[in-house]
Design a protein around this motif. Structure first.
Motif, short mmCIF file in Angstrom:
data_model
loop_
_atom_site.label_atom_id
_atom_site.label_comp_id
_atom_site.label_asym_id
_atom_site.label_seq_id
_atom_site.Cartn_x
_atom_site.Cartn_y
_atom_site.Cartn_z
N TYR A 66 -1.86 17.83 12.96
CA TYR A 66 -1.70 19.04 12.37
C TYR A 66 -1.81 19.33 10.87
N HIS A 67 -1.09 18.24 10.07
CA HIS A 67 -1.78 18.11 8.61
C HIS A 67 -3.11 18.37 8.42
N TRP A 68 -3.95 17.54 9.28
CA TRP A 68 -5.43 17.76 9.03
C TRP A 68 -6.33 18.97 9.37
N ASN A 69 -5.37 19.73 10.07
CA ASN A 69 -5.96 20.85 10.86
C ASN A 69 -5.66 22.20 10.59
N VAL A 70 -4.51 22.23 9.88
CA VAL A 70 -3.93 23.45 9.33
C VAL A 70 -4.83 24.43 8.52
N GLU A 71 -4.77 25.62 8.63
CA GLU A 71 -5.60 26.67 8.08
C GLU A 71 -4.46 27.86 7.74
N GLY A 72 -4.98 28.78 6.89
CA GLY A 72 -4.26 29.97 6.77
C GLY A 72 -3.45 30.17 5.44
N PRO A 73 -2.84 31.27 5.19
CA PRO A 73 -2.04 31.51 3.90
C PRO A 73 -0.81 30.35 3.77
N LEU A 74 -0.34 29.62 4.88
CA LEU A 74 0.50 28.66 4.81
C LEU A 74 0.09 27.31 4.52
#
Length: 165
Positions: free
Chosen positions: A45-53
């Motif tokens: 999830y760390h590698w792939n998270v996207e967006g304002p957060l």
């Protein structure tokens, strides 16, 4: 030298006053399996998270997977100190873990909810291990499990706070 390299690890009897070390090691094995799977999921999830957060979640998950990776070593070494073998195959990790993968790629919010739920599940398993260790005269495992439970409960709370509406 070749004889030295032929030594196969095996369980050993350790007489420290702990009653039923094999049953405690079984609980540690399950928590270790959960820790390993949750470490990977958190890292993915760390590698792939996207967006304002992104920045917040990227940094939070990094701190969490680093903590869990170190904890896996502590859990395995506690098993060895009890005279038992730690898992040696990924199949053992998968078989003994309650952590599951999502069927679809999650959004940042769904990542937070999923990880929070997983941390709660691990905390519940640790609570059972705390009770077992206390009943079997194993304050070392009891303390380790208490510290690990505190980590997972805090991790769950932080992830929930990020995904709160």
């Amino acid at each position: 030298m070749s004889e030295t390299l032929s030594i196969i690890p095996e369980a050993a009897e350790i007489n420290s006053g702990v009653r039923s070390p094999a049953s405690i090691a079984e609980g540690l094995r399950d928590v270790l399996a959960d820790t390993y799977r949750l470490t990977f999921k958190t890292h993915a999830y760390h590698w792939n998270v996207e967006g304002p957060l992104f920045f917040s979640l990227h940094n939070l998950t990094e701190a969490q997977y680093e903590d869990m990776f170190a904890a896996a070593d502590e859990l395995a070494e506690r098993m060895r100190a009890l005279g038992q073998l730690a898992p040696m195959t990924m199949a053992e990790i998968m078989e003994n873990s309650i952590i599951e993968d999502l069927a679809e790629t999650p959004s940042a919010g769904e990542m937070c909810v999923d990880l929070s739920r997983d941390h709660e599940r691990v905390a519940h398993r640790l609570h059972a291990l705390i009770k077992l260790a206390g009943d079997k005269n194993d304050p070392v495992t009891e303390d380790l499990a208490t510290a690990r439970s505190a980590f997972h409960e805090k991790a769950s709370w932080m992830l929930k706070a990020l995904s709160a509406k």
